[in-house]
Structures are given as structure tokens and as C-alpha cells.
Scaffold this motif. Structure first.
Motif: not given
Length: 209
Positions: A71-91, A117-121
């Protein structure tokens, strides 16, 4: 007579002057260089950014380490997290089965939805960063990191599983230890009665003598 001497003197002078010029013309001349500019290095190709996790699959409650590079030197990096749920047990899935062959219905564990979610590094001078992360939900998590100044972006995935649950305790599972415990208590009571009877017999036998 005087004119002939003048002509002879001029001829000798011209000959003396012409000798050095002819000698200089006879010397070899340096060959001109084919290229006049020095060789230029090839253009630098920047490496693409990368984002990785130290473990691709974990159980809920465990921690992973995210690592970003290029990434760029000495920069702020935005990190986004998306969640895909696990499949529920079949009936109609196979329920838990008792030792006697009967079955017990198992209630599926409901997935708790979570907003992205969102956080930075922050990178170092080489454009590298590390960040620890502890998921609070299960499912397939996708991390996307984007540098604020460089605009460089990379992504990675992490699978979070439910904690291993102990086997369900059924009525038969409880009945076996209770039966075993009852048998031990009964055997202990019989031994106690036999001991009391033996002591009583010894006492009365000693008194008779």
C-alpha cells in the motif's frame, strides 16, 4: 637571377608548411560512438497490493491477524468487513438418535445478523501493516482494504464457524449413570448390613463364652 631565387625560396617554404599538415591527415581518426546516451534502466513496475489472514478458518471467539502489503507509505487504510451468513440446517435433517433407536429433535442455532463492520490501519514506510481482528459473528467474512491516499485496494476472506458443542444429553444418557449409581448405593447398603450383623454376632458370641 634574383627572381629565380625568390621563387625557389617560396617553393621551399610551402613544402615545409605542407609536411605537418599531411602527417596529421595520415593519422587514424577515432570511430564515432553508435550511441551517445547512457543505457537507461527499465521502468519500475509497482507490485500490486495484497491482504492476507494468518488462518483461513477459525471458530467463533478466536482471533486472526490481517496483513497488508504494497500500500502507500505512511497512509491510512480503511478496512470494510461484509458477512455472508452460514446456511441454516435443512428442514428434515437427521435428528439425534438415542441408544435405543428413538430420536430427539434438535433445534437449529439461529444466525445473528450483523451489519458490515469498519476499522482502520496505518502502514509503515514500506506500505505494510498488521491488524488483529476478533469476529463476533459466524459466516464467511470478506475484508476489503483501501488506501486513502494511494487508492490501492485488496481483499481476503475468512470463514468463522460455531464453537464445537458437546453431544446432547438425553433421558437414556442420564438413566445409565443413575442406574449405575443406584446399584453402587445398593451394594454399599448390603455391605454395611453384613458388617453390622458380623459385629453383632461377634459381640454376642464373646458374651456367651
Amino acid at each position: 637571377m634574383r627572381l629565380s631565387r625568390i621563387i625557389m625560396a617560396l617553393t621551399v617554404g610551402l613544402a615545409v608548411v605542407a609536411v605537418p599538415t599531411a602527417a596529421g591527415a595520415a593519422q587514424p581518426q577515432p570511430t564515432p560512438s553508435a550511441t551517445t546516451d547512457p543505457t537507461q534502466p527499465p521502468p519500475y513496475t509497482p507490485q500490486p497490493p495484497a491482504l492476507t489472514v494468518n488462518r483461513p478458518t477459525i471458530y467463533l471467539g478466536e482471533t486472526v491477524v490481517l496483513t497488508g502489503t504494497n500500500f502507500g507509505p505512511n497512509e491510512t487504510v480503511d478496512i470494510n468487513v461484509t458477512v455472508t451468513p452460514q446456511a441454516a440446517p435443512a428442514r428434515g435433517a437427521a435428528p439425534a438418535r438415542r441408544s435405543d433407536g428413538s430420536t430427539v429433535a434438535m433445534a437449529p442455532v439461529a444466525y445473528q445478523a450483523s451489519a458490515p463492520l469498519h476499522f482502520t490501519a496505518y502502514t509503515d514506510a514500506q506500505g505494510r501493516f498488521t491488524k488483529t481482528y476478533k469476529p463476533s459473528v459466524t459466516g464467511l467474512l470478506t475484508f476489503t482494504a483501501t488506501g486513502r491516499e494511494s487508492g490501492r485496494t485488496a481483499s481476503t476472506e475468512l470463514r468463522v464457524l460455531h464453537k464445537k458443542q458437546p453431544l446432547p444429553v438425553t433421558g437414556d444418557s442420564l438413566g445409565t449413570p443413575m442406574k449405575l449409581g443406584g446399584g453402587l448405593v445398593g451394594a454399599g447398603a448390603v455391605m454395611l448390613l453384613l458388617t453390622l450383623a458380623w459385629r453383632r454376632r461377634q459381640r454376642f458370641g464373646g458374651a456367651a463364652h
